[in-house]
Design an enzyme around this catalytic site. Sequence first.
Site, PDB file in Angstrom:
ATOM      1  N   CYS A  79       0.858  -1.297  -0.109  1.00  0.00           N
ATOM      2  CA  CYS A  79       0.018   0.354   0.056  1.00  0.00           C
ATOM      3  C   CYS A  79       0.987   0.985  -0.548  1.00  0.00           C
ATOM      4  O   CYS A  79       1.689   1.557  -1.157  1.00  0.00           O
ATOM      5  CB  CYS A  79      -0.770   0.091   0.912  1.00  0.00           C
ATOM      6  SG  CYS A  79      -2.486   0.508   0.743  1.00  0.00           S
ATOM      7  N   HIS A 169      -3.448  -4.674   1.607  1.00  0.00           N
ATOM      8  CA  HIS A 169      -2.542  -4.968   3.271  1.00  0.00           C
ATOM      9  C   HIS A 169      -2.461  -6.654   3.459  1.00  0.00           C
ATOM     10  O   HIS A 169      -4.035  -7.506   3.991  1.00  0.00           O
ATOM     11  CB  HIS A 169      -3.537  -4.706   4.941  1.00  0.00           C
ATOM     12  CG  HIS A 169      -3.046  -2.669   4.284  1.00  0.00           C
ATOM     13  ND1 HIS A 169      -2.116  -2.405   4.869  1.00  0.00           N
ATOM     14  CD2 HIS A 169      -3.829  -1.664   3.646  1.00  0.00           C
ATOM     15  CE1 HIS A 169      -1.993  -1.114   4.948  1.00  0.00           C
ATOM     16  NE2 HIS A 169      -3.055  -0.906   3.800  1.00  0.00           N
ATOM     17  N   GLU A 171      -1.190  -8.070   5.493  1.00  0.00           N
ATOM     18  CA  GLU A 171      -0.668  -8.145   6.899  1.00  0.00           C
ATOM     19  C   GLU A 171      -1.835  -8.054   8.128  1.00  0.00           C
ATOM     20  O   GLU A 171      -2.090  -8.573   8.990  1.00  0.00           O
ATOM     21  CB  GLU A 171       0.362  -7.133   7.811  1.00  0.00           C
ATOM     22  CG  GLU A 171      -0.090  -6.014   8.388  1.00  0.00           C
ATOM     23  CD  GLU A 171      -0.716  -5.080   6.813  1.00  0.00           C
ATOM     24  OE1 GLU A 171      -0.613  -5.333   4.994  1.00  0.00           O
ATOM     25  OE2 GLU A 171      -0.270  -3.451   6.552  1.00  0.00           O
TER      26      GLU A 171
HETATM   27  N1  GLN Z   1      -3.429   6.074   0.989  1.00  0.00           N
HETATM   28  C1  GLN Z   1      -1.785   6.205   1.474  1.00  0.00           C
HETATM   29  C2  GLN Z   1      -1.246   7.165   0.977  1.00  0.00           C
HETATM   30  O1  GLN Z   1      -1.655   7.358  -0.387  1.00  0.00           O
HETATM   31  C3  GLN Z   1      -1.807   5.139   1.623  1.00  0.00           C
HETATM   32  C4  GLN Z   1      -3.400   3.764   2.240  1.00  0.00           C
HETATM   33  C5  GLN Z   1      -2.510   2.802   3.139  1.00  0.00           C
HETATM   34  O2  GLN Z   1      -1.532   2.700   3.078  1.00  0.00           O
HETATM   35  N2  GLN Z   1      -3.514   2.055   3.163  1.00  0.00           N
HETATM   36  O3  GLN Z   1      -0.226   6.927   1.228  1.00  0.00           O
END
Ligand code: GLN
Length: 199
Positions: A79, A169, A171
């Site tokens: 992410c 994610h 995890e």
């Molecule tokens: N929206 C976050 C970003 O742009 C990422 C979201 C996440 O890691 N769950 O950094």
Amino acid sequence: MIVGVLAVQGAFAEHEKILKELGVDYLELRNGNDARQNFDGLILPGGESTTQGKLLRELDMFEALQEKIVEGLPVLGTCAGLILLAEELSNDSAHHFGTLPVTVKRNAYGRQLGSFYTEEVVGDLGKVPMTFIRAPYIESVKAGVEVLGEVNEHIVAVRYKNQIGLSFHPELNEDRKIHQMFLDMVSLRDLQTWSQNVI
Ligand code: GLN
């Protein structure tokens, strides 16, 4: 084997819990000194990439980690971690490590309603649970990048050399296949490094 976990912001504790469960030692990376230690793999957790990028620089961790990734340190970016790795962001002028030749769209599913759960195939792992939270997706990849998974025709998992980038994610669910895939990559690199030095 010891895995460095970027621990400046975001969901690092959840990754650490899994490593502990799998019997893998880890090192929390919180400053430049930590970032310059020797470790065999690196996890960049989810969170807020702008904050993480800022802290990486302020805490003098940025160059050391970037250099290790360029040299082939196995890395799992989830992410926000994917955003840190991306060579290009289509809707943000920020640029962080830039070691993964893909274009990523931040908050690609919308900010508020962008959280959802699904299950899809990743590489040869079969179906894995996927929790998306204000997630990015990968808009395009360059040569050499292997697409490991897609959801609704958007790329959500890639591998390039020793870098794995995920929109979701892993995890936050009970399935351990993704972490196992990453740890296999770390073991293989350790073996290669050992054989180069010894044989
Ligand atoms: N929206 C976050 C970003 O742009 C990422 C979201 C996440 O890691 N769950 O950094």
